[in-house]
Structures are given as structure tokens and as C-alpha cells.
Design a protein around this motif. Sequence first.
Motif, PDB file in Angstrom:
ATOM      1  N   MET A   1       0.826  -1.195   0.000  1.00 26.75           N
ATOM      2  CA  MET A   1       0.000   0.000   0.000  1.00 26.75           C
ATOM      3  C   MET A   1       0.872   1.261   0.000  1.00 26.75           C
ATOM      4  O   MET A   1       2.048   1.211   0.316  1.00 26.75           O
ATOM      5  N   THR A   2       0.252   2.403  -0.341  1.00 30.13           N
ATOM      6  CA  THR A   2       0.916   3.697  -0.239  1.00 30.13           C
ATOM      7  C   THR A   2       0.148   4.551   0.761  1.00 30.13           C
ATOM      8  O   THR A   2      -0.840   4.098   1.355  1.00 30.13           O
ATOM      9  N   PHE A   3       0.577   5.810   0.936  1.00 30.37           N
ATOM     10  CA  PHE A   3      -0.079   6.665   1.923  1.00 30.37           C
ATOM     11  C   PHE A   3      -1.530   6.961   1.539  1.00 30.37           C
ATOM     12  O   PHE A   3      -2.342   7.342   2.379  1.00 30.37           O
ATOM     13  N   LEU A   4      -1.897   6.766   0.263  1.00 31.13           N
ATOM     14  CA  LEU A   4      -3.257   7.056  -0.179  1.00 31.13           C
ATOM     15  C   LEU A   4      -4.203   5.885   0.043  1.00 31.13           C
ATOM     16  O   LEU A   4      -5.390   6.081   0.318  1.00 31.13           O
ATOM     17  N   THR A   5      -3.709   4.673  -0.114  1.00 33.53           N
ATOM     18  CA  THR A   5      -4.579   3.504  -0.139  1.00 33.53           C
ATOM     19  C   THR A   5      -4.600   2.781   1.198  1.00 33.53           C
ATOM     20  O   THR A   5      -3.658   2.840   1.980  1.00 33.53           O
ATOM     21  N   VAL A   6      -5.715   2.084   1.417  1.00 30.62           N
ATOM     22  CA  VAL A   6      -5.898   1.289   2.631  1.00 30.62           C
ATOM     23  C   VAL A   6      -6.256  -0.126   2.208  1.00 30.62           C
ATOM     24  O   VAL A   6      -7.116  -0.328   1.346  1.00 30.62           O
ATOM     25  N   ASP A   7      -5.614  -1.118   2.819  1.00 32.96           N
ATOM     26  CA  ASP A   7      -5.934  -2.513   2.549  1.00 32.96           C
ATOM     27  C   ASP A   7      -7.224  -2.871   3.271  1.00 32.96           C
ATOM     28  O   ASP A   7      -7.408  -2.543   4.442  1.00 32.96           O
ATOM     29  N   ALA A   8      -8.145  -3.547   2.564  1.00 33.09           N
ATOM     30  CA  ALA A   8      -9.446  -3.881   3.145  1.00 33.09           C
ATOM     31  C   ALA A   8      -9.386  -5.089   4.069  1.00 33.09           C
ATOM     32  O   ALA A   8     -10.392  -5.428   4.704  1.00 33.09           O
ATOM     33  N   GLY A   9      -8.245  -5.770   4.125  1.00 36.28           N
ATOM     34  CA  GLY A   9      -8.087  -6.881   5.056  1.00 36.28           C
ATOM     35  C   GLY A   9      -8.807  -8.151   4.650  1.00 36.28           C
ATOM     36  O   GLY A   9      -9.125  -8.981   5.504  1.00 36.28           O
ATOM     37  N   VAL A  10      -9.070  -8.317   3.364  1.00 39.22           N
ATOM     38  CA  VAL A  10      -9.732  -9.543   2.881  1.00 39.22           C
ATOM     39  C   VAL A  10      -8.894 -10.146   1.763  1.00 39.22           C
ATOM     40  O   VAL A  10      -8.122  -9.451   1.087  1.00 39.22           O
ATOM     41  N   GLU A  11      -9.065 -11.444   1.569  1.00 45.31           N
ATOM     42  CA  GLU A  11      -8.297 -12.130   0.532  1.00 45.31           C
ATOM     43  C   GLU A  11      -9.126 -13.280  -0.035  1.00 45.31           C
ATOM     44  O   GLU A  11      -9.862 -13.950   0.693  1.00 45.31           O
ATOM     45  N   LEU A  12      -8.995 -13.494  -1.341  1.00 46.43           N
ATOM     46  CA  LEU A  12      -9.637 -14.611  -2.020  1.00 46.43           C
ATOM     47  C   LEU A  12      -8.542 -15.447  -2.661  1.00 46.43           C
ATOM     48  O   LEU A  12      -7.735 -14.934  -3.437  1.00 46.43           O
ATOM     49  N   SER A  13      -8.508 -16.732  -2.305  1.00 45.82           N
ATOM     50  CA  SER A  13      -7.441 -17.612  -2.786  1.00 45.82           C
ATOM     51  C   SER A  13      -8.008 -18.711  -3.672  1.00 45.82           C
ATOM     52  O   SER A  13      -9.203 -19.034  -3.629  1.00 45.82           O
ATOM     53  N   ALA A  14      -7.123 -19.299  -4.475  1.00 50.49           N
ATOM     54  CA  ALA A  14      -7.518 -20.389  -5.372  1.00 50.49           C
ATOM     55  C   ALA A  14      -7.894 -21.623  -4.572  1.00 50.49           C
ATOM     56  O   ALA A  14      -7.347 -21.884  -3.493  1.00 50.49           O
ATOM     57  N   ARG A  15      -8.841 -22.389  -5.141  1.00 58.29           N
ATOM     58  CA  ARG A  15      -9.259 -23.656  -4.543  1.00 58.29           C
ATOM     59  C   ARG A  15      -9.082 -24.752  -5.587  1.00 58.29           C
ATOM     60  O   ARG A  15      -9.749 -24.762  -6.622  1.00 58.29           O
ATOM     61  N   ALA A  16      -8.185 -25.686  -5.294  1.00 56.37           N
ATOM     62  CA  ALA A  16      -7.897 -26.754  -6.251  1.00 56.37           C
ATOM     63  C   ALA A  16      -9.061 -27.717  -6.431  1.00 56.37           C
ATOM     64  O   ALA A  16      -9.100 -28.479  -7.399  1.00 56.37           O
ATOM     65  N   ASP A  17     -10.047 -27.681  -5.510  1.00 59.05           N
ATOM     66  CA  ASP A  17     -11.174 -28.612  -5.615  1.00 59.05           C
ATOM     67  C   ASP A  17     -12.286 -28.103  -6.523  1.00 59.05           C
ATOM     68  O   ASP A  17     -13.320 -28.763  -6.667  1.00 59.05           O
ATOM     69  N   ARG A  18     -12.088 -26.958  -7.147  1.00 59.79           N
ATOM     70  CA  ARG A  18     -13.092 -26.470  -8.105  1.00 59.79           C
ATOM     71  C   ARG A  18     -12.777 -27.109  -9.463  1.00 59.79           C
ATOM     72  O   ARG A  18     -11.896 -26.655 -10.201  1.00 59.79           O
ATOM     73  N   VAL A  19     -13.514 -28.160  -9.767  1.00 56.52           N
ATOM     74  CA  VAL A  19     -13.195 -29.043 -10.891  1.00 56.52           C
ATOM     75  C   VAL A  19     -14.378 -29.137 -11.839  1.00 56.52           C
ATOM     76  O   VAL A  19     -15.530 -29.216 -11.409  1.00 56.52           O
ATOM     77  N   VAL A  20     -14.099 -29.127 -13.149  1.00 58.29           N
ATOM     78  CA  VAL A  20     -15.122 -29.362 -14.168  1.00 58.29           C
ATOM     79  C   VAL A  20     -14.725 -30.582 -14.988  1.00 58.29           C
ATOM     80  O   VAL A  20     -13.553 -30.960 -15.046  1.00 58.29           O
TER      81      VAL A  20
END
Length: 490
Positions: A1-20
Motif C-alpha cells: 500500500m501507499t499513503f493514499l490507499t488502505v488494505d481492506a483486510g480480505v483475501e480470495l485464494s484459489a481452490r484446487a477442488d473447483r473441478v469441471v
Amino acid sequence: MTFLTVDAGVELSARADRVVARFFLPGEGTPGGSSRTQAVLDRVLALPPEALAAAARRIRDRLVDPSPMADVLQNAAMVRLPDAPHLGADATVVIGAAFTAEYSIEGVSLCNPSTVEHPDQTGLMPGQLRVLLSLRSIGEGHLSSIQFCTAVIGPGLTWEFLRRQAPPCLPAVRHGEWTRDHFLRALEHNGGTDELVDAIGQTLPNRFRGQVIEQAIQALRAPLLQRRGARAQLDAMRIVADSAYDVIFPKESELSTRVLLPVADEERQGIEDLRLVQGLQADGARYGGTFTAYDGHAISSRLLTTTDFREFAVHRLTGPPAQTKGMALFPRQIGGEHLALSRGDGESLALTRSLDGLVWGAETILRTPTAAWEIVQIGNCGSPIETPQGWIVLTHGVGPLRVYSIGALLLDLEDPSRVIGVLPEPLIEPPQDSGGYVPNVVYSCGGLLHDGILWIPYGVDDQRIRVAHVNVQRLLSAMTAPEDAGARRT
């Protein structure tokens, strides 16, 4: 981050079990190999009844969800020969499974989101906004596909990713719609302009779907079909016709289960980095977006439109800017024209225009790499965001050590060829301990403005997704005149 931006404290990660479950032809894709369809069919049909029943039972036990089993049965129908004997349920299951491969769509990573307002805003508290995100999924063989998810902003400075549903599902695919003029332009763009093209063109209605091309080819006179090079030209024509297609997901499917895999020939090695935008499209759709298609040799920008995120139309774009990656549409027309950000020279941020949203003209350079953090190349990080002060454009810059950072600039509201403000320093930089599938990268395909706050979901190291936010007035106040920031225009 920089002095302007704020991290929202959330994250979305890959899931290997999402299979087609994807259609699979044994031998296809192996260097020097060829399809072994008939041999596999013969071996399945030669199995003793008890072995066939046992194999079918194991397959049913493994595929407990109804969606993959439906794909298996569909794949069985695709490879059965017209003169094959009547098949029982066990043989059908085993044949279908022999021509099916399970594929983990985000087994490698999840990254590069874009976001728009969700079409459904019911059931929210005051100050909340439901948003929809497109996600780039990367699986086996670095094959990219597109998925979707939902999040809720607010109340206040909060962001919550909603749970993604399972199992993922694939859509039905049908031929897309062409106008006669655009099809002929696409053939010209593809290098085909001779007697065969003229003969086909004279038979086409003003609007048609891709299967009409095959009918027109079958109606050609023998002398034209016997000309040297005719077969290659006709095959190229078929590829162009098939490059426009529609996809339709089941009505009962949840948004977060829907997966867009490559369909057209020019997409066969991946579709990536969808830049969504909300605004009326040329075909009347409520949402649009451009994505990058890769065929293993060349890249191109393609158009996706939708009204409900269940039915999508995918179409070819033509003109020099469409032969590269990273186009981003403006949400509305200006001066009766469609506008888009582009990067035809591979390193500079540019502007291109179109009368119909499909055929794009010459580019106007907006900014060339100048600052140290963008010295290698710059481009956009999604579609421009409209404010009373001008169009905010999130940019990406590539600097030393191939570090990707996110910046911003401001375009004039009614004349977007004028850069009126530039943020001198990056808005978001990779963390110092950056490491992942592609280290030292932060990248977004589009942010969103809500209650004076610019929300920026972004990929980190091509591995995971995080979210930052910045007060728009603070961002605009931190921008300087283009001359002071080292920008130049031509």
C-alpha cells in the motif's frame, strides 16, 4: 500500500477442488500423436459384462455430483458411432468417462479481478452495495478461464467476499450472430479477400449465425472449390465464422459456479483478464467487457456482452488495436463513438475509437513509459471510471526487476484524448516479501466507485486476490499536471 490507499483486510485464494469435467480425446494434443477414439471405443465394447458393470460403478461412486455425470453422458453421445450397437447404461457411462477429463480450473492460481455493480441490489442494508467480480483462473498447462463471484461493500469501509458455490458448471454453446458487413471485415482483417470471399458474401443475409457459412460453402460452384488454396481459405473462413458464439448457463446455476472456458480457435490456449464495464453495449446488453484470447502463437482482444451473467455473447473485434491485449471499454459513448483504452505498440497507453463497438480505428497515444516505476511499459488496469472531474484510469506500470505496480491518471471528461492529471507515484505496489506464481506483481482489471471511495480488487503475484480502497478526492488532489509528471502526448 501507499499513503493514499488502505488494505481492506480480505483475501480470495484459489481452490484446487473447483473441478469441471471436460471433453477429452485420447492422443489429441500429444506431440506427434493423433486421436485414438475408435481404438478406445473398441476396447470398452470388448469388456466382459461384469467388468463393464464394475467400471461403471466406480465411475458413479467418484462422480457424486449430478453436473459432472451429465457431462459424462453428453460426452458419450459425442463419440458414439451411428452404426454402433445399442449401448446399455453401464457401457454409456464407461464410454463417456473414457472421453472425459476432470480439470481443476484454478489449480494453479486465481488473480486479476474486475468488478461492476451486481444486477441484484435487493435485501441490503443502507450504505451497502452488492458487486460482481470476474476472476482469472489458471489451471493445468497455464490454461486461463473466467469465473465470477460476489461481494458486498459496506456499511462503511468494509468488503466481504461471499461464499463461492460448488460444483462449477459449464455452459451450452451455440453459433453467434454476425452482420454481413462485420463478417466480411473480419475476413479482410484475417487476410481473406478474393473471389471465394466475394462469392460467399453475395449469398449472406444482413444478419446470420455461423452455421449459415457452411451452407453457403456447400452451395459454391465446383470451379471455385477446385482452385489452388481453396481448402485452406474455406477452413480459415469457418474459423472466423465460429469465432462468434453464445454461451448459456442453466437457469438453476449460481453465478459463482459458472465457468467460461475457451471455445473459439483463437482462444484455444486461454481466455484471460476480462475487463468488465457497466453501460449499454452496441448489441443492447447491459454489461460488456474485453478479454485477451491466446491461441498458442498470437494474442487478440475479444468482446463479451451480457444482460444477466447467465447468457453471454462472445465476438471478434477487428482493427489494429484488437490485435494486442488489454483493451478496456468506456462505459458510455462520447460524441457518438465508442471509445476504448488500448496498447497497440505494446508499451504505451493509448485511446481508440469505433462507430459500432466492433471495428476499431487508429490509436492516439495518451502516455508513454516515463517514470522509473513504469519504465518498461504501461497499460490500463480496467475501464475508465467517470467522475465530475474527469475519467479516472487505473494503470499498471512495469519497472526494474519486472515489478508491476498500479497507478492512476485523469482524462478530460468530454475529450478523453487529453490527459489532465497524473499520479506521480504508484497507488499500489507489491509487498516486499512478494512471492508466488509470478512474483512482484499487483494487477487489476477494474475498480468501482461507491460513496466517494474507489475500491480496487487486485491480483497479487498472479496467485491470490486482495482489495484496497482510496478516497477519490484525496486521489485527485494528489495528481499533478501531465507535464510535471513527465507525460507526453502525440
